[in-house]
Scaffold this active site. Structure first.
Site, PDB file in Angstrom:
ATOM      1  N   GLU A   1      -9.628 -14.276  -3.246  1.00 60.35           N
ATOM      2  CA  GLU A   1     -10.391 -13.661  -2.159  1.00 60.35           C
ATOM      3  C   GLU A   1     -10.630 -14.654  -1.036  1.00 60.35           C
ATOM      4  OE1 GLU A   1     -13.812 -10.551  -3.437  1.00 60.35           O
ATOM      5  OE2 GLU A   1     -14.125 -12.623  -3.997  1.00 60.35           O
TER       6      GLU A   1
ATOM      7  N   SER B   1      -8.628   0.983   8.953  1.00 62.12           N
ATOM      8  CA  SER B   1      -8.147   0.470  10.219  1.00 62.12           C
ATOM      9  C   SER B   1      -6.905  -0.371   9.972  1.00 62.12           C
ATOM     10  CB  SER B   1      -9.221  -0.375  10.896  1.00 62.12           C
ATOM     11  OG  SER B   1      -9.670  -1.354   9.993  1.00 62.12           O
TER      12      SER B   1
ATOM     13  N   ASP C   1     -17.320 -11.122  -2.545  1.00 63.11           N
ATOM     14  CA  ASP C   1     -18.053 -10.133  -3.338  1.00 63.11           C
ATOM     15  C   ASP C   1     -17.408  -9.913  -4.707  1.00 63.11           C
ATOM     16  OD1 ASP C   1     -16.179  -8.834  -1.264  1.00 63.11           O
ATOM     17  OD2 ASP C   1     -16.243  -7.364  -2.882  1.00 63.11           O
TER      18      ASP C   1
ATOM     19  N   SER D   1       1.306  -9.936  -0.380  1.00 61.05           N
ATOM     20  CA  SER D   1       0.981  -8.504  -0.357  1.00 61.05           C
ATOM     21  C   SER D   1       1.308  -7.770   0.929  1.00 61.05           C
ATOM     22  CB  SER D   1      -0.502  -8.311  -0.689  1.00 61.05           C
ATOM     23  OG  SER D   1      -1.299  -9.106   0.162  1.00 61.05           O
TER      24      SER D   1
ATOM     25  N   LYS E   1       0.806  -1.227   0.000  1.00 59.19           N
ATOM     26  CA  LYS E   1       0.000   0.000   0.000  1.00 59.19           C
ATOM     27  C   LYS E   1       0.839   1.277   0.000  1.00 59.19           C
ATOM     28  CE  LYS E   1      -4.555  -1.382   1.032  1.00 59.19           C
ATOM     29  NZ  LYS E   1      -4.417  -2.759   1.513  1.00 59.19           N
TER      30      LYS E   1
ATOM     31  N   GLY F   1     -15.637 -13.530   1.986  1.00 63.92           N
ATOM     32  CA  GLY F   1     -15.743 -12.173   1.433  1.00 63.92           C
ATOM     33  C   GLY F   1     -15.651 -12.247  -0.076  1.00 63.92           C
TER      34      GLY F   1
END
Ligand SMILES: *Cc1c(COP(=O)(O)O)cnc(C)c1O
Length: 323
Positions: free
Chosen positions: A200, A74, A206, A300, A49, A204
């Site tokens: 994923e 968070s 989606d 990651s 990130k 989760g």
């Protein structure tokens, strides 16, 4: 988007670490693949990130940037924005829930950010971030749904291709889709024949559902230990790129994430977090067929509470003894 990636490559150079690429003969023997791991767990602040946050904040006009930045997160995005802001010598405000883990609060404060708890002011997260942005002139830095966040994230896979050459398959953890859409963009530029697959957590899914239905699907509260992938849905920016450039999205259950963490820690001496090993877990569990292929595995991130990791691994050790 290709021009953005090329510009991001130059922009992050010398600021983000060029993280190492590792291999594992043990894993290659088990899977029949030839694997290359891109270790973003060893990136600054412990996750990829940093790349997107740096690429985005560096492009805010200087006079505006000087007033500061605001983000809601968070997790790793909070730490990334805080660290980049510190590097530019500007204020950072991070909007968090008061239940955020102490280790994340400490790390974010450690980088000099101010933390504001949204659940203590009776406002929702987005509303509070917007108000702070308006009142204090702070620029909002979104976690994934932004072209420059995607372009920054893309530089990780871009470096991997540059280092190892062509791949048949690239496996990438998926939350909101910044890393996956960026990786697919990098493949498009460096190795168009490479199939890019998002991974994923099962609870989760989606992204997988959206990929199949062709419209954005939401999950209110994904219950998974992969906290970096507890996003409720992809964003319009990431979804569009994923639909265009990604070959497939698969899911793995939390139990496989713990097994993959154990492998990374024991065999590869890599400190990892559950979200960080989604791609490795897909490979190890056979959810992706990789026999005879050259496979890139994006690791990651590596930020996790060590006591919590010890508890997960202890559960796994008990299972092994029972077998
Ligand atoms: C944020 C995060 C992800 C998911 O990235 P998206 O761009 O939201 O898909 C994966 N792994 C780690 C370690 C993260 O911090």
């Amino acid at each position: 988007m290709v021009a953005r990636l090329i510009a991001a490559r130059e922009r992050v150079r010398g600021h983000a670490h060029r993280t190492p690429v590792m291999t594992s003969l043990t894993l290659d023997e088990r899977t029949g693949a030839r694997t290359a791991f891109k270790c973003e767990s060893l990136q600054r602040m412990g996750a990829f990130k940093f790349r997107g946050a740096y690429n985005t904040i560096a492009q805010i006009p200087e006079a505006v940037r000087a007033r500061g930045v605001v983000a809601f997160s968070s997790g790793n995005h909070a730490q990334a924005v805080a660290l980049v802001a510190q590097e530019f010598g500007i204020p950072a405000v991070i909007v968090m829930p008061s239940w955020a883990p102490q280790s994340k609060l400490d790390a974010t404060r450690g980088y000099g950010a101010e933390i504001v708890f949204y659940d203590q002011v009776g406002e929702d997260r987005d509303g509070l971030a917007e108000r702070l942005s308006r009142e204090r002139g702070l620029t909002l830095v979104p976690p994934f749904n932004h072209p420059e966040i995607v372009a920054g994230a893309a530089t990780a896979a871009d470096e991997l291709f540059e280092e190892v050459g062509d791949l048949d398959l690239l496996l990438v953890p998926l939350g909101g889709g910044g890393l996956l859409s960026g990786s697919a963009l990098a493949a498009r530029v460096r190795c168009p024949s490479c199939r890019v697959i998002g991974v994923e957590p099962e609870a989760g899914d989606d992204g997988a559902r959206s990929f199949r239905s062709g419209r954005l699907e939401r999950i209110e509260t994904p219950e998974t230990i992969a906290d970096g992938a507890r996003t409720q849905s992809l964003g319009p920016v990431t979804f569009e790129l994923i639909r265009r450039y990604v070959a497939d999205i698969v899911t793995v259950p939390d139990a496989e994430l713990i097994r993959a963490m154990a492998f990374a820690i024991e065999r590869m001496k890599l400190m990892v977090e559950p979200t960080g090993v989604l791609a490795l877990a897909a490979l190890m569990s056979g959810r992706v067929e990789a026999n005879g292929q050259r496979v890139g595995v994006m690791i990651s991130g590596g930020n996790a509470d060590v006591a919590q990791i010890a508890r997960w691994l202890a559960g796994l050790a008990d299972d092994r003894q029972l077998r």
